[in-house]
Scaffold this active site. Structure first.
Site, PDB file in Angstrom:
ATOM      1  CG  HIS A  75     -11.502  14.345   4.205  1.00  0.00           C
ATOM      2  ND1 HIS A  75     -10.532  13.786   5.005  1.00  0.00           N
ATOM      3  CD2 HIS A  75     -11.023  15.551   3.820  1.00  0.00           C
ATOM      4  CE1 HIS A  75      -9.509  14.615   5.102  1.00  0.00           C
ATOM      5  NE2 HIS A  75      -9.789  15.698   4.409  1.00  0.00           N
ATOM      6  CE1 TYR A 204      -9.977   6.309  12.495  1.00  0.00           C
ATOM      7  CE2 TYR A 204     -10.218   6.882  10.178  1.00  0.00           C
ATOM      8  CZ  TYR A 204     -10.561   7.074  11.496  1.00  0.00           C
ATOM      9  OH  TYR A 204     -11.498   8.016  11.835  1.00  0.00           O
ATOM     10  N   PRO A 296     -12.497   7.373  20.487  1.00  0.00           N
ATOM     11  CG  PRO A 296     -10.416   8.431  20.544  1.00  0.00           C
ATOM     12  CD  PRO A 296     -11.324   7.560  21.361  1.00  0.00           C
TER      13      PRO A 296
END
Length: 393
Positions: A75, A204, A296
Site C-alpha cells: 500500500h 480511517y 491499534p
C-alpha cells in the site's frame, strides 16, 4: 526433572518470539521457544495486518518473506474520511518512497512456524507454569511443566515475549519496574468477512457517530471496525446492525460500494496505551506486548514488537559473534526511545479520529480543524506518513 541448555531462552511463541528465534538460528545462535498455548490456538488469533517497511525487511532477512512478497498487498497510501470527504495520505510521496505491506499477523506467524520447522527449531507448546529464575545471575534458568513432568532450561539470557498477561514482566520487582497506562473509554468492534474490500487502501473514518476503519486481509477477505462503548459485547451486534452502523460512518459513495456478508469472526478489543520501564532486568529482556501496548489506530502494535526484536537480534549477534555487549547493555534505552514515539503517534491518531464520551462541542471542532490543517499542509502529511511507514530502527 529434565534439563536442557541453550543460549537464549524465549518465553512466548507468537510472532515476536518466533522471529527472534529464526533470526538467531540463521546466525548460529541457539534458542528454545516456550509457548503456553497450542500451535493451533496461536494460529487462530486474529490480529493486525499492516506491516511497516522495516518489519517487511526483517521478515526477508529471516528467510520468511517469499509468501509475504507474493501474497501481501503493498500500500502506497491510505484514506481518512471526515466531514463527508475522503482524503488520501500519499505515503510514497511523503515518506521518501516508503510503503507498508498489508499481510495478516496470522500469516506472518504461519510463515515463521514453517521456517522454524524447516530448520528443526525448538518450539515447545503447551508449556505450563513457566517461571524464570536467577535473573540477576550469570546463569539464569527457566522451569516449566509439560505432560505432567517438570523441566528446566539453563541459558545465558531470557527474552520475555509472552504478552501483556505473561509471567516475564511480573518477574521484575515492583520497586524496579515503572508502568505507565492510559485506558481509553471505548473499544473496537471488529468483524472478518469473506467479502471484497470496499477500497484498495485502508480507510480511517472520523464521524460524529464514532470512529470506523475499513481494512483487509486479502482481495477476498475484509476486516472492518467500528468504535463502540466498553459496555458492549459482540453478541449485542447482529451482522446487519454492524453493516448498517459502518455505512452510517462512511462517506456516501464509499458506503454505496460496501459489499456485505456473514461475519466469520467478531470480537471487541479494548484500547490502551501502556509502557513498562525498564525493558531489561539482569539477563531478562522484555519485548513486544510484554513491555508495551498501543491502541491499534496507528498500526503500531506488532511493528513496535518487531523493532524490539531488531535491537535484540543485533545485540545478541554482537555479543556472541563479536564479543561486544554494548547493544544488549543499551537495549532498554534504545527500544524505549522508539516505543514512546510509537505510543505518541498512536495516541495522536486515536485522539484525532475517535468520539470521546465526554467530548464537548469545542473538542469536535478542534478535531475537524486538525484534519483540515493536516490536508492543507505538506509538512503535516509528511510527519504522519513518516510515522505510519515506521521510524528508522
Amino acid at each position: 526433572m529434565t534439563v536442557q541448555k541453550t543460549q537464549v531462552a524465549i518465553i512466548g511463541g507468537g510472532p515476536s518470539g518466533l522471529l527472534l528465534s529464526q533470526l538467531l538460528h540463521r546466525k548460529g545462535i541457539d534458542s528454545i521457544v516456550l509457548e503456553r498455548q497450542s500451535r493451533d490456538y496461536v494460529l487462530s488469533r486474529i490480529r493486525a495486518g499492516v506491516l511497516e517497511h522495516g518489519f517487511v525487511n526483517l521478515m526477508r532477512e529471516a528467510g520468511c518473506g517469499a509468501r509475504m512478497d507474493a501474497e501481501g498487498e503493498v500500500h502506497e497510501g491510505f484514506y481518512i474520511a471526515h466531514q463527508g470527504r475522503n482524503d488520501r495520505i500519499d505515503l510514497e510521496k511523503y515518506a521518501d518512497g516508503a510503503t507498508v505491506m498489508v499481510y495478516g499477523q496470522t500469516e506472518v506467524t504461519r510463515d515463521l512456524y514453517a521456517a522454524r520447522d524447516a530448520m528443526d527449531g525448538v518450539v515447545i507448546h503447551e508449556a505450563a507454569n513457566v517461571q524464570p529464575h536467577d535473573l540477576k545471575s550469570e546463569s539464569p534458568y527457566i522451569t516449566y511443566e509439560k505432560d505432567g513432568s517438570e523441566h528446566r532450561i539453563d541459558c545465558d539470557f531470557i527474552v520475555g515475549a509472552d504478552g501483556f498477561h505473561g509471567v516475564s514482566r511480573k518477574s521484575i520487582p515492583g520497586d524496579v519496574l515503572k508502568e505507565y497506562e492510559k485506558v481509553y473509554p471505548f473499544g473496537w468492534l471488529g468483524i472478518l468477512s469473506e467479502t471484497k474490500p470496499v477500497s484498495p487502501e485502508l480507510i480511517y473514518a472520523r464521524h460524529e457517530r464514532g470512529f470506523a476503519l475499513c481494512s483487509m486481509r486479502s482481495q477476498v477477505l475484509s476486516r472492518y471496525y467500528i468504535q463502540v462503548p466498553l459496555t458492549d459485547k459482540p453478541e449485542d451486534w447482529s451482522d446487519d446492525a454492524f453493516w448498517a452502523e459502518l455505512k452510517s460512518r462512511l462517506p456516501e459513495d464509499v458506503a454505496a460500494g460496501l459489499e456485505t456478508g456473514p461475519s466469520i469472526e467478531k470480537s471487541i478489543a479494548p484500547l490502551r496505551s501502556f509502557v513498562a520501564e525498564p525493558m531489561r532486568y539482569g539477563n531478562l529482556f522484555l519485548a513486544g506486548d510484554a513491555a508495551h501496548i498501543v491502541p491499534p489506530t496507528g498500526a503500531k502494535g506488532l511493528n513496535s514488537a518487531a523493532s524490539d526484536i531488531y535491537y535484540l537480534y543485533h545485540g545478541f549477534m554482537d555479543h556472541y559473534l563479536n564479543g561486544d555487549s554494548a547493544g544488549l547493555d543499551g537495549y532498554s534505552e534504545k527500544a524505549l526511545a522508539r516505543v514512546w514515539k510509537a505510543e505518541r503517534f498512536s495516541w495522536w491518531m486515536t485522539n484525532l479520529l475517535h468520539l470521546f464520551p465526554d467530548a464537548q462541542e469545542v473538542d469536535q471542532r478542534l478535531q475537524c480543524t486538525d484534519l483540515d490543517y493536516l490536508f492543507s499542509s505538506d509538512a503535516a502529511q509528511a510527519s504522519l506518513a513518516e510515522n505510519y511507514v515506521g521510524l528508522p530502527y
